[in-house]
Scaffold this motif. Structure first.
Motif, mmCIF file in Angstrom:
data_model
loop_
_atom_site.group_PDB
_atom_site.id
_atom_site.type_symbol
_atom_site.label_atom_id
_atom_site.label_comp_id
_atom_site.label_asym_id
_atom_site.label_seq_id
_atom_site.Cartn_x
_atom_site.Cartn_y
_atom_site.Cartn_z
ATOM 1 N N LEU A 149 -74.866 30.776 46.814
ATOM 2 C CA LEU A 149 -76.295 31.034 46.955
ATOM 3 C C LEU A 149 -76.523 32.040 48.069
ATOM 4 N N GLU A 150 -77.546 32.869 47.914
ATOM 5 C CA GLU A 150 -77.942 33.811 48.957
ATOM 6 C C GLU A 150 -79.338 33.460 49.455
ATOM 7 N N PRO A 151 -79.607 33.661 50.737
ATOM 8 C CA PRO A 151 -80.951 33.362 51.252
ATOM 9 C C PRO A 151 -81.973 34.374 50.760
ATOM 10 N N ASN A 152 -83.236 33.960 50.727
ATOM 11 C CA ASN A 152 -84.298 34.898 50.368
ATOM 12 C C ASN A 152 -84.631 35.772 51.573
ATOM 13 N N ARG A 153 -85.680 36.582 51.465
ATOM 14 C CA ARG A 153 -86.021 37.514 52.540
ATOM 15 C C ARG A 153 -86.395 36.810 53.834
ATOM 16 N N GLU A 154 -86.888 35.585 53.715
ATOM 17 C CA GLU A 154 -87.227 34.811 54.916
ATOM 18 C C GLU A 154 -86.007 34.140 55.525
ATOM 19 N N GLY A 155 -84.858 34.233 54.846
ATOM 20 C CA GLY A 155 -83.641 33.633 55.374
ATOM 21 C C GLY A 155 -83.494 32.174 55.051
ATOM 22 N N VAL A 156 -83.981 31.750 53.884
ATOM 23 C CA VAL A 156 -83.916 30.348 53.471
ATOM 24 C C VAL A 156 -83.354 30.279 52.050
ATOM 25 N N LEU A 157 -82.591 29.228 51.759
ATOM 26 C CA LEU A 157 -82.166 28.987 50.389
ATOM 27 C C LEU A 157 -83.342 28.434 49.593
ATOM 28 N N THR A 158 -83.507 28.895 48.355
ATOM 29 C CA THR A 158 -84.627 28.437 47.541
ATOM 30 C C THR A 158 -84.138 27.593 46.379
ATOM 31 N N THR A 170 -71.179 22.841 36.740
ATOM 32 C CA THR A 170 -71.276 22.563 38.172
ATOM 33 C C THR A 170 -70.887 21.111 38.437
ATOM 34 N N LYS A 171 -69.866 20.937 39.263
ATOM 35 C CA LYS A 171 -69.393 19.595 39.585
ATOM 36 C C LYS A 171 -69.678 19.201 41.029
ATOM 37 N N LEU A 172 -69.884 20.200 41.880
ATOM 38 C CA LEU A 172 -70.119 19.910 43.290
ATOM 39 C C LEU A 172 -71.041 20.961 43.889
ATOM 40 N N VAL A 173 -71.950 20.494 44.738
ATOM 41 C CA VAL A 173 -72.795 21.366 45.561
ATOM 42 C C VAL A 173 -72.547 20.962 47.005
ATOM 43 N N SER A 174 -72.160 21.916 47.852
ATOM 44 C CA SER A 174 -71.875 21.622 49.259
ATOM 45 C C SER A 174 -72.610 22.640 50.117
ATOM 46 N N LEU A 175 -73.673 22.189 50.779
ATOM 47 C CA LEU A 175 -74.577 23.111 51.464
ATOM 48 C C LEU A 175 -74.913 22.632 52.869
ATOM 49 N N VAL A 176 -75.237 23.602 53.714
ATOM 50 C CA VAL A 176 -75.671 23.310 55.069
ATOM 51 C C VAL A 176 -77.150 22.930 55.040
ATOM 52 N N HIS A 177 -77.499 21.924 55.822
ATOM 53 C CA HIS A 177 -78.897 21.510 55.928
ATOM 54 C C HIS A 177 -79.679 22.487 56.794
ATOM 55 N N VAL A 178 -79.143 22.763 57.986
ATOM 56 C CA VAL A 178 -79.756 23.724 58.908
ATOM 57 C C VAL A 178 -78.702 24.759 59.270
ATOM 58 N N SER A 179 -79.007 26.029 59.035
ATOM 59 C CA SER A 179 -78.048 27.087 59.341
ATOM 60 C C SER A 179 -77.888 27.260 60.842
ATOM 61 N N ASN A 180 -76.638 27.342 61.304
ATOM 62 C CA ASN A 180 -76.382 27.528 62.732
ATOM 63 C C ASN A 180 -76.591 28.972 63.170
ATOM 64 N N LEU A 182 -79.105 31.261 61.061
ATOM 65 C CA LEU A 182 -80.458 31.623 60.647
ATOM 66 C C LEU A 182 -81.504 30.633 61.138
ATOM 67 N N GLY A 183 -81.094 29.426 61.464
ATOM 68 C CA GLY A 183 -82.055 28.438 61.928
ATOM 69 C C GLY A 183 -82.939 27.868 60.842
ATOM 70 N N CYS A 184 -82.668 28.221 59.591
ATOM 71 C CA CYS A 184 -83.510 27.754 58.491
ATOM 72 C C CYS A 184 -83.209 26.296 58.162
ATOM 73 N N VAL A 185 -84.211 25.598 57.672
ATOM 74 C CA VAL A 185 -84.056 24.226 57.196
ATOM 75 C C VAL A 185 -84.109 24.290 55.672
ATOM 76 N N ASN A 186 -82.961 24.097 55.048
ATOM 77 C CA ASN A 186 -82.870 24.269 53.598
ATOM 78 C C ASN A 186 -83.400 23.042 52.849
ATOM 79 N N PRO A 187 -83.938 23.256 51.648
ATOM 80 C CA PRO A 187 -84.557 22.165 50.869
ATOM 81 C C PRO A 187 -83.501 21.296 50.180
ATOM 82 N N VAL A 188 -82.693 20.614 50.968
ATOM 83 C CA VAL A 188 -81.542 19.909 50.409
ATOM 84 C C VAL A 188 -81.938 18.701 49.556
ATOM 85 N N GLU A 189 -83.075 18.090 49.862
ATOM 86 C CA GLU A 189 -83.484 16.935 49.053
ATOM 87 C C GLU A 189 -83.806 17.369 47.619
#
Length: 416
Positions: A149-158, A170-180, A182-189
């Motif tokens: 996945l790539e972040p959008n222009r605001e620097g967040v995963l959508t 797709t068998k697995l998704v492994s993602l960061v909750h908060v980027s160390n 970009l500081g973004c809070v990704n919509p992991v829920e």
């Protein structure tokens, strides 16, 4: 002009962190490297010290008093962690050395056993190396395919982009909750809900969220979640893996040895129940007990309170940084976690800025922050990063901004 500041959470806790009461190069220490590692309050250091001075013994199998006391404290800390992240049971909490080991545990047990050629693993370009390299190694061994996945222009995963990558393979998704970085809070829920609808498992790297905001693994509904103790006021060398009990039961052991066995015969072995099946050898007992003390400390303050104060700090910091014309800040300008990574125009290197700020007693991080793919994606070699925690103050931010402006002016004169 002397600025005055209202009393804050930092004023209430500052005395608990003795390390902050010192001078570096003749200046009062300003510690803005919290995304790399947090400082430790006196109560956490005392818990670690008490174990070694009063209860030092191996856990679980000893029949004597010291072993019993050590075991109670060690397992008691596990109970505290389970409650802290709202796991259903302490059996769902596995002690690891750090989050990197926790991710590797999942990769080399569940990943190796379940992934096959053509299966897809979705990561993102903003992942810490610890959430990329293990999956690269497993993909090489299994033939699984990594998608990013790539972040959008605001620097967040959508969620929209995630859904465009999600397939029946797709068998697995492994993602960061908060980027160390970009500081973004990704919509992991939301991402987790879509992944589960497709039958995929989800691992969340919560190293930058567990120390800073309330985390409820049952609400997130993730299959695994990892965190490092040293980022949440605990010592180094201890972290944890949360995993849903039914999934952990199906996973093979990670390492063989003592503690993780039930019975050993010359031709076979049987394994201990959860969580000990994944904890081979003598564990980091004092560190685990101290992690429990850190959880006590954070809980006593209140994670909602910590999060609200950090939001106040980062908004203050971002507003000040955006006033400096020579700076580019990466990640969202609005809602973000308590860190800001930036570059400076005129070819001024982040390492030089960090070294100059250190002369003023200010500790920040510079480099790629273990996110080289993200920095390449952004077209930069590295960034300077200032990261705050609940013991930091607006006065420290003001002093940081003054020193940063002076450093930029110095290098601009040197370049001219």
């Amino acid at each position: 002009m002397t600025l005055t500041y209202a009393k804050t959470l930092a004023d209430q806790v500052r005395a608990d962190f003795e390390i902050l009461n010192q001078e570096i190069n003749g200046k009062s220490l300003i510690y803005f490297d919290n995304a790399a590692s947090s400082q430790k309050p006196k109560s956490v250091i005392a818990a670690w010290k008490y174990y070694y001075e009063h209860d030092n013994a191996n856990v679980h199998r000893g029949a004597h008093t010291l072993s019993a006391r050590a075991t109670d404290a060690y397992e008691g800390a596990r109970d505290k962690i389970a409650k802290f992240v709202n796991a259903k049971s302490s059996q769902e909490i596995i002690y690891t050395r750090n989050a990197s080991e926790a991710i590797n545990l999942v990769a080399y047990t569940w990943g190796w056993a379940n992934l096959k050629a053509g299966d897809e693993v979705i990561l993102s370009v903003m992942e810490h190396h610890s959430n990329i390299v293990p999956w690269q190694l497993i993909a090489q061994r299994t033939g699984a395919v990594l998608k990013f996945l790539e972040p959008n222009r605001e620097g967040v995963l959508t969620v929209e982009q995630f859904k465009s990558l999600l397939t029946s393979q797709t068998k697995l998704v492994s993602l960061v909750h908060v980027s160390n970085t970009l500081g973004c809070v990704n919509p992991v829920e939301e991402i987790t809900a879509h992944a589960h609808a497709q039958g995929a498992k989800v691992l969340i790297d919560a190293c930058q969220s567990v120390p800073h905001m309330p985390i409820d693994v049952q609400k997130l509904d993730c299959d695994w979640l990892v965190a490092s103790g040293h980022k949440m006021c605990a010592p180094t060398g201890i972290g944890f893996l949360y995993g849903k009990r039914d999934i952990l039961l199906d996973m093979p052991p990670f390492m063989g040895g003592g503690e993780m066995i039930a019975d050993v015969f010359l031709d076979r072995s049987t394994y201990a129940d959860l969580p000990h099946k994944f904890e081979a050898g003598t564990p980091a007992i004092g560190e685990a007990i101290a992690l429990g003390a850190a959880v006590d400390y954070l809980t006593a303050i209140g994670m909602d309170k910590i999060h609200a104060y950090e939001q106040e700090l980062i908004n203050y910091l971002m507003a000040a940084l955006m006033e400096i014309p020579d700076i580019t800040i990466y990640g969202p300008k609005g809602d973000r976690a308590g860190l800001a990574a930036f570059t400076i125009d005129h070819g001024i290197h982040a390492n030089d800025i960090a070294a100059m700020l250190d002369q003023d007693g200010i500790a920040i991080r510079s480099g790629h922050h273990c996110t080289q793919p993200l920095h390449r994606y952004l077209g930069i070699n590295g960034t300077a990063r200032a990261s705050v925690y609940f013991y930091n103050t607006k006065a420290e931010i003001d002093n940081f901004i003054i020193a940063l402006n002076e450093a930029i002016a110095f290098f601009k004169r040197a370049i001219a």
